[in-house]
Each structure stands twice: as C-alpha cells, then as structure tokens.
Scaffold this motif. Structure first.
Motif, PDB file in Angstrom:
ATOM      1  N   LEU A  14       0.715  -0.895   0.143  1.00  0.00           N
ATOM      2  CA  LEU A  14      -0.328   0.010   0.112  1.00  0.00           C
ATOM      3  C   LEU A  14       1.298   1.080  -0.458  1.00  0.00           C
ATOM      4  CD1 LEU A  14      -2.544  -1.248   2.556  1.00  0.00           C
ATOM      5  CD2 LEU A  14      -3.092  -0.312   0.053  1.00  0.00           C
ATOM      6  N   THR A  15       0.573   1.636  -0.670  1.00  0.00           N
ATOM      7  CA  THR A  15       1.351   3.778  -0.991  1.00  0.00           C
ATOM      8  C   THR A  15       0.177   4.583  -0.384  1.00  0.00           C
ATOM      9  OG1 THR A  15       0.933   4.114  -2.810  1.00  0.00           O
ATOM     10  CG2 THR A  15       2.364   2.750  -3.103  1.00  0.00           C
ATOM     11  N   GLN A  16       0.555   5.348   0.144  1.00  0.00           N
ATOM     12  CA  GLN A  16       0.155   7.233   0.389  1.00  0.00           C
ATOM     13  C   GLN A  16      -0.990   7.567   0.043  1.00  0.00           C
ATOM     14  OE1 GLN A  16       0.099   8.965   3.274  1.00  0.00           O
ATOM     15  NE2 GLN A  16       1.968   7.908   3.989  1.00  0.00           N
ATOM     16  N   GLU A  17      -0.621   7.288  -1.411  1.00  0.00           N
ATOM     17  CA  GLU A  17      -1.555   7.309  -2.777  1.00  0.00           C
ATOM     18  C   GLU A  17      -3.263   6.760  -2.252  1.00  0.00           C
ATOM     19  OE1 GLU A  17       1.543   7.275  -3.463  1.00  0.00           O
ATOM     20  OE2 GLU A  17       2.308   9.182  -3.362  1.00  0.00           O
ATOM     21  N   ASP A  18      -2.949   5.828  -1.869  1.00  0.00           N
ATOM     22  CA  ASP A  18      -4.258   4.153  -1.553  1.00  0.00           C
ATOM     23  C   ASP A  18      -4.664   4.732  -1.042  1.00  0.00           C
ATOM     24  OD1 ASP A  18      -2.760   2.628  -3.366  1.00  0.00           O
ATOM     25  OD2 ASP A  18      -1.430   1.864  -2.540  1.00  0.00           O
ATOM     26  N   LEU A  19      -4.627   5.875  -0.185  1.00  0.00           N
ATOM     27  CA  LEU A  19      -5.034   5.826   1.486  1.00  0.00           C
ATOM     28  C   LEU A  19      -6.236   6.227   1.256  1.00  0.00           C
ATOM     29  CD1 LEU A  19      -2.602   6.663   4.205  1.00  0.00           C
ATOM     30  CD2 LEU A  19      -3.537   4.055   3.205  1.00  0.00           C
ATOM     31  N   PRO A  43      -8.378   8.292   8.135  1.00  0.00           N
ATOM     32  CA  PRO A  43      -6.722   8.165   7.978  1.00  0.00           C
ATOM     33  C   PRO A  43      -5.855   7.794   8.445  1.00  0.00           C
ATOM     34  CG  PRO A  43      -8.502   9.725   7.213  1.00  0.00           C
ATOM     35  CD  PRO A  43      -9.341   9.315   8.121  1.00  0.00           C
ATOM     36  N   GLN A  47      -3.168   4.596   7.537  1.00  0.00           N
ATOM     37  CA  GLN A  47      -1.835   4.879   8.009  1.00  0.00           C
ATOM     38  C   GLN A  47      -0.884   3.386   8.536  1.00  0.00           C
ATOM     39  OE1 GLN A  47      -0.815   7.816   6.697  1.00  0.00           O
ATOM     40  NE2 GLN A  47       1.484   7.245   7.174  1.00  0.00           N
ATOM     41  N   LEU A  50       0.247   0.843   6.168  1.00  0.00           N
ATOM     42  CA  LEU A  50       1.680   0.950   5.535  1.00  0.00           C
ATOM     43  C   LEU A  50       3.333   0.313   5.633  1.00  0.00           C
ATOM     44  CD1 LEU A  50       0.911   4.414   4.289  1.00  0.00           C
ATOM     45  CD2 LEU A  50       0.406   2.513   3.018  1.00  0.00           C
ATOM     46  N   SER A  51       2.877  -0.706   4.847  1.00  0.00           N
ATOM     47  CA  SER A  51       4.564  -1.040   6.054  1.00  0.00           C
ATOM     48  C   SER A  51       5.555  -1.479   4.893  1.00  0.00           C
ATOM     49  CB  SER A  51       4.119  -2.495   6.574  1.00  0.00           C
ATOM     50  OG  SER A  51       4.837  -3.491   6.947  1.00  0.00           O
ATOM     51  N   ASP A  52       7.076  -1.691   4.899  1.00  0.00           N
ATOM     52  CA  ASP A  52       7.683  -1.772   4.170  1.00  0.00           C
ATOM     53  C   ASP A  52       8.484  -3.882   4.523  1.00  0.00           C
ATOM     54  OD1 ASP A  52       8.515   0.281   3.150  1.00  0.00           O
ATOM     55  OD2 ASP A  52       9.213   1.709   4.382  1.00  0.00           O
TER      56      ASP A  52
END
Length: 172
Positions: A14-19, A43, A47, A50-52
């Motif tokens: 997931l990316t910031q743009e997906d939120l 939101p 947030q 999100l994970s690497d």
C-alpha cells in the motif's frame, strides 16, 4: 517488497496515494459489515497499514489489490505464524462480483505454498457472510469448523467459521 502479479491484478504494498480510496471503501457499510475494524475507519487507521515488510514475514502484512492501471480496488493481508498463516481480503463494492477476489487469493496462496513453503493457510469469517464462504470453497478451501459466539464484532458476540487448505491439498 514482494509484488504478486496476475492477469488483471497487481498485489503490492500500500502507498500514501492508496489511502483515500482505502478509507472510502472501508467506511462503506456493506464492505465493513462482517469485517473486524472499528467504524468510522479513519485516515490514521489506514496509515497504520503501510509497511515496508516483505510479504511472508512473521505477523500481519497488508497489501493493496490494484488493477493493472493502478486503481486500488481492495486489500489483503497475510499473518504468518511459523509454518501456518491466516489471511483476509477486502474488496470495494464496485469491484465485487468480477472474480478479482478469487484471482488475488489464488496468487497469495500460491505464493504462501510455493515461495514460503507454508504447511497450512486459513481464513476466519463470520458465517453469515455467505458470499465469502462460497468464495473460499470456490478457490479450494474447506470448512473446518465454527466457533460459537467466539468473536466480538462491534459489541455483538458472533460465530467464527474457519476455512483452511493444506499445502498438499493445494498442489492436488
């Protein structure tokens, strides 16, 4: 970061743009009806997904389900615990009924058994969610049992149905 690709989908971090899209569909009452997250879905909660972390590490790892054009249509998660894992899947309402969930689940389970060499994968669902029960049977899971009133969802004690597949069953 592991990305899975199918004919129509990409399963990726997931990316910031997906939120914004994630928050929107997770707040849809029909989408959230049998899901365990609190409402309203904020939101800040999104947030936290999100994970690497690479798919397959111990613990929950969340991934986006996106069409090849990049549009976020849902998310799935894998919770690995040693040689076993639990997974969950959510699709936006407009993406339901097109076979996307089956496609994403098959890609995830193939990865779990062939790349991670897991022994067993299971899903835990509210048995009133007959659409997901049918989906799980369709992709090769079997109903193992139901725990009565074992899960509290938004203040209501509900049953918890377990569907699973073993690696040897998946290969067959």
């Amino acid at each position: 970061m592991t990305t899975l690709s199918t004919l129509r989908l990409t399963v990726r971090p997931l990316t910031q743009e997906d939120l914004p899209a994630l928050v929107t569909y997770r707040n849809d009452p029909e989408v959230a009806r049998y899901q365990g997250w609190a409402l309203p879905y904020t939101p800040a909660m999104a947030q936290g997904l999100l994970s690497d972390n690479p798919l397959g590490v111990e613990g929950w790892v969340q991934r986006a389900i996106a069409l090849k054009n990049g549009e976020l249509i849902g998310d799935l998660a894998l919770n690995r615990r040693g040689p076993q894992a639990e997974f969950g899947v959510t699709l936006s309402r407009h993406a339901q009924g097109h076979g996307y969930a089956s496609e994403a689940i098959r890609a995830l389970i193939h990865f779990a058994f062939h790349e991670l060499n897991l022994h067993r994968v299971h899903a835990s669902i509210d048995p009133r969610n007959q659409a997901v029960a049918g989906l799980l049977r369709h992709v090769g899971f079997r109903h193992e049992g139901t725990h009565l009133k074992s899960y509290c969802l938004r203040g209501e004690w509900t049953d918890d149905a377990i569907y699973a597949v073993l690696q040897e069953e998946w290969r067959a």
